[in-house]
Design a protein around this motif. Sequence first.
Motif, mmCIF file in Angstrom:
data_model
loop_
_atom_site.group_PDB
_atom_site.id
_atom_site.type_symbol
_atom_site.label_atom_id
_atom_site.label_comp_id
_atom_site.label_asym_id
_atom_site.label_seq_id
_atom_site.Cartn_x
_atom_site.Cartn_y
_atom_site.Cartn_z
ATOM 1 N N THR A 169 -5.706 9.052 -10.322
ATOM 2 C CA THR A 169 -5.366 7.904 -9.487
ATOM 3 C C THR A 169 -3.874 7.949 -9.222
ATOM 4 O O THR A 169 -3.098 8.493 -10.018
ATOM 5 N N CYS A 170 -3.459 7.399 -8.099
ATOM 6 C CA CYS A 170 -2.037 7.400 -7.746
ATOM 7 C C CYS A 170 -1.359 6.254 -8.492
ATOM 8 O O CYS A 170 -1.390 5.101 -8.049
ATOM 9 N N THR A 171 -0.759 6.556 -9.633
ATOM 10 C CA THR A 171 -0.113 5.531 -10.450
ATOM 11 C C THR A 171 1.163 5.042 -9.764
ATOM 12 O O THR A 171 1.738 5.739 -8.920
ATOM 13 N N PRO A 172 1.644 3.838 -10.127
ATOM 14 C CA PRO A 172 2.889 3.334 -9.523
ATOM 15 C C PRO A 172 4.064 4.290 -9.710
ATOM 16 O O PRO A 172 4.871 4.468 -8.789
ATOM 17 N N ASN A 173 4.183 4.919 -10.892
ATOM 18 C CA ASN A 173 5.296 5.839 -11.131
ATOM 19 C C ASN A 173 5.175 7.100 -10.272
ATOM 20 O O ASN A 173 6.177 7.623 -9.777
ATOM 21 N N PHE A 174 3.943 7.579 -10.098
ATOM 22 C CA PHE A 174 3.722 8.760 -9.262
ATOM 23 C C PHE A 174 4.033 8.429 -7.807
ATOM 24 O O PHE A 174 4.683 9.215 -7.104
ATOM 25 N N ALA A 175 3.580 7.263 -7.346
ATOM 26 C CA ALA A 175 3.864 6.833 -5.973
ATOM 27 C C ALA A 175 5.366 6.658 -5.759
ATOM 28 O O ALA A 175 5.903 7.021 -4.701
ATOM 29 N N ALA A 176 6.048 6.119 -6.766
ATOM 30 C CA ALA A 176 7.495 5.918 -6.654
ATOM 31 C C ALA A 176 8.226 7.250 -6.536
ATOM 32 O O ALA A 176 9.172 7.393 -5.740
ATOM 33 N N ALA A 177 7.783 8.243 -7.320
ATOM 34 C CA ALA A 177 8.408 9.570 -7.262
ATOM 35 C C ALA A 177 8.195 10.213 -5.894
ATOM 36 O O ALA A 177 9.116 10.829 -5.331
ATOM 37 N N ASN A 199 -5.663 13.340 -1.735
ATOM 38 C CA ASN A 199 -6.407 13.151 -2.992
ATOM 39 C C ASN A 199 -6.818 11.692 -3.202
ATOM 40 O O ASN A 199 -7.657 11.419 -4.074
ATOM 41 N N TYR A 200 -6.231 10.780 -2.450
ATOM 42 C CA TYR A 200 -6.442 9.351 -2.711
ATOM 43 C C TYR A 200 -6.868 8.595 -1.456
ATOM 44 O O TYR A 200 -6.466 7.446 -1.248
ATOM 45 N N LEU A 201 -7.685 9.232 -0.617
ATOM 46 C CA LEU A 201 -8.129 8.583 0.617
ATOM 47 C C LEU A 201 -8.838 7.270 0.305
ATOM 48 O O LEU A 201 -9.700 7.195 -0.568
ATOM 49 N N GLY A 202 -8.482 6.232 1.055
ATOM 50 C CA GLY A 202 -9.120 4.936 0.880
ATOM 51 C C GLY A 202 -8.440 4.037 -0.131
ATOM 52 O O GLY A 202 -8.780 2.868 -0.252
ATOM 53 N N SER A 203 -7.457 4.546 -0.861
ATOM 54 C CA SER A 203 -6.778 3.758 -1.889
ATOM 55 C C SER A 203 -5.518 3.117 -1.330
ATOM 56 O O SER A 203 -4.772 3.737 -0.560
ATOM 57 N N THR A 204 -5.260 1.868 -1.725
ATOM 58 C CA THR A 204 -4.038 1.183 -1.301
ATOM 59 C C THR A 204 -2.870 1.508 -2.229
ATOM 60 O O THR A 204 -1.746 1.083 -1.965
ATOM 61 N N THR A 229 -4.852 9.397 9.862
ATOM 62 C CA THR A 229 -6.033 9.936 9.186
ATOM 63 C C THR A 229 -6.198 9.304 7.817
ATOM 64 O O THR A 229 -7.304 8.915 7.414
ATOM 65 N N ILE A 230 -5.105 9.186 7.082
ATOM 66 C CA ILE A 230 -5.150 8.605 5.739
ATOM 67 C C ILE A 230 -5.514 7.124 5.800
ATOM 68 O O ILE A 230 -6.370 6.638 5.049
ATOM 69 N N ILE A 231 -4.889 6.385 6.717
ATOM 70 C CA ILE A 231 -5.146 4.950 6.808
ATOM 71 C C ILE A 231 -6.574 4.672 7.271
ATOM 72 O O ILE A 231 -7.228 3.743 6.790
ATOM 73 N N ASN A 232 -7.086 5.476 8.187
ATOM 74 C CA ASN A 232 -8.409 5.228 8.759
ATOM 75 C C ASN A 232 -9.556 5.745 7.900
ATOM 76 O O ASN A 232 -10.718 5.612 8.281
ATOM 77 N N SER A 233 -9.255 6.327 6.746
ATOM 78 C CA SER A 233 -10.293 6.842 5.848
ATOM 79 C C SER A 233 -10.546 5.795 4.771
ATOM 80 O O SER A 233 -9.851 5.751 3.757
#
Length: 316
Positions: A169-177, A199-204, A229-233
């Motif tokens: 899952t895209c953790t907050p720390n990973f997203a921040a990096a 890797n995280y299509l559909g996740s906010t 593409t990412i937003i619409n998946s």
Amino acid sequence: MDLKVDEQRTEPRVAVQFRTMVSDSVEAEGTSVLLDLSQNGCRLESPLLMLPGLSVALRIAVPGFEWALMIDGADVQWADEDRAGLAFVRIRETERQRLHEVVAARLAKGADTNDDAQGELIPCEFQGLEAVLAKDPTLAVSKGLAWFAQDPTEFRFRGGSLLSRAFPTCTPNFAAALGELVKAGGDKEADFSLALLQNYLGSTSTDSVVKEIVSRFSDDDRIMGEVRTIINSPNMALVSGEFALAEAWRVKKESLTHWLTDERRAVSSFAEQHLAELNRMITAERHRVETERELRERSRHEEESGHDHGYRPKPF
């Protein structure tokens, strides 16, 4: 591989390497790689337990498509270690048309349809490396960027696959990096981040990264196409029923509404435009479902009354 299934294949199939989200009623979701594709089925490499008879849903990230190609129902026909063959049993007509476009385009480019031409996708496997990267998002992003620079075309299936296992899952720390990398980088860093976000299509959870990309590259049509593409998946695991796709887009629209208050004008302007686009997509999808429902009802009434005028629906 089940030879009987292979012998019965009549539709041409093409070699592909598409990132695919697989969901079923047992495991919520898992990232897989599509190896070949036809109008009626596919072969994929997946870390999920794929057993013959299992029914799954697929969201296939096709380069150039504004949202993932969605297969509502695919039955596992055979499984061999980490690979499986699937037959498509439920697919919307609009998605079937998009599938036809993908296969036709690949055939037109002379894609080899022989198994021998597929090549082997060898994931990056280093003893203990996943655990090390999982503890240090900054190191993971740095290593990932280096792998991406070496071979961008293969990254998603090798270095990207390794990072998806380190960060399921895209953790907050990973997203921040990732966000900091995009903020300080250029096209290469944006392309690397977009490849990882597959890797995280559909996740906010990736919204902060996507907004950073929009802020930096709002005038770049190629990069913004990947963003759309990412937003619409959407996350189809959270919805069901005839209007599942429209409902998933509605949920996506709600999350995008928060972008309107972003202080960066490029982000809020993009959100305003894309919300209008999502509204059009939702309206069109609901109209399509209602039209198909009306046609089914009309066909059923004609059959029950015995006045079908010679019409017979084609078998699915």
